[in-house]
Design an enzyme around this catalytic site. Sequence first.
Site, mmCIF file in Angstrom:
data_model
loop_
_atom_site.group_PDB
_atom_site.id
_atom_site.type_symbol
_atom_site.label_atom_id
_atom_site.label_comp_id
_atom_site.label_asym_id
_atom_site.label_seq_id
_atom_site.Cartn_x
_atom_site.Cartn_y
_atom_site.Cartn_z
ATOM 1 N N HIS A 57 77.635 -57.692 -20.560
ATOM 2 C CA HIS A 57 76.268 -57.428 -21.171
ATOM 3 C C HIS A 57 76.811 -56.581 -22.392
ATOM 4 C CE1 HIS A 57 72.502 -56.354 -22.782
ATOM 5 N NE2 HIS A 57 72.630 -55.182 -22.423
ATOM 6 N N HIS A 114 71.516 -52.303 -28.158
ATOM 7 C CA HIS A 114 71.844 -53.559 -27.633
ATOM 8 C C HIS A 114 70.689 -54.571 -27.335
ATOM 9 C CE1 HIS A 114 70.629 -52.492 -23.443
ATOM 10 N NE2 HIS A 114 70.174 -51.415 -24.138
ATOM 11 N N CYS A 162 73.152 -61.117 -26.158
ATOM 12 C CA CYS A 162 73.450 -60.020 -26.288
ATOM 13 C C CYS A 162 74.916 -59.678 -27.182
ATOM 14 C CB CYS A 162 73.670 -59.041 -25.177
ATOM 15 S SG CYS A 162 74.589 -59.743 -23.798
#
Length: 244
Positions: free
Chosen positions: A29, A41, A156
Amino acid sequence: MELFSQKVKPSELEKGDHVYTWRKSMYTHHGIFVGEGKLIHMVNPKADGILHFSAASKSWISSGGRKKEKTPCATSDCGLEKVAGSGVRVTCIECFIKKGSLYRFKYEASREFLVAKLRGGTCTTARPDPPEEVIHRATYLLENGYIEYDLINNNCEDFALYCKTGLLSNDIDYQGRSSQANMVHSTKKEDRVGNPVQRFTTAFPRSCSKRENKDLGLRKDVVKVAVEELSSFHLRPRLFFLEI
Ligand SMILES: [Zn+2]
């Protein structure tokens, strides 16, 4: 050894850094460090309860999602999603890392380094922009939202790569640039037969070659897009069809 030295302590982060953390040892991530212990993010708004701060009511509001909403931590504005449903959030480092570790995404990696990495989602040959440009893009996208989340074409990692480089694919049929998504794409049916060693020896070379072909720094179909022009750039396919 440089190949495995991307791990960083939160205290070592510099503004504009692209960092990642492993989730469930399965995938990475990604986020952009913007200073003051916070990252911007993008999360999948459908998989993670959408939580945003309502300035009008001065309270946290959940807009749904499959999982139960999370309680914001004590850090000011942690979890803030200014455009509800966009998935673009500001989060404190501790909440971003959860129980994992933090790693710095490597830019201007050599082709050898890129191919040698066993897993995608950790490096690119592309050159990053100066930190102030990176933070401007991330902050602008927090304020205005980004292209709709898509696990393969806009995840992401794509968000962080765009913030760092301003590069997007000019190919209408293919927007995604993240290496971990390309790794999934590169796994073919014939790669999933046989014992683990056989599977690795057939899938790994294909994965490396695909990752190299799709790397942001090596692709020929990427163009620099100003963050203020992102929405009109993204609408190109629809405009094209309307003109027909
Ligand atoms: Zn937090």
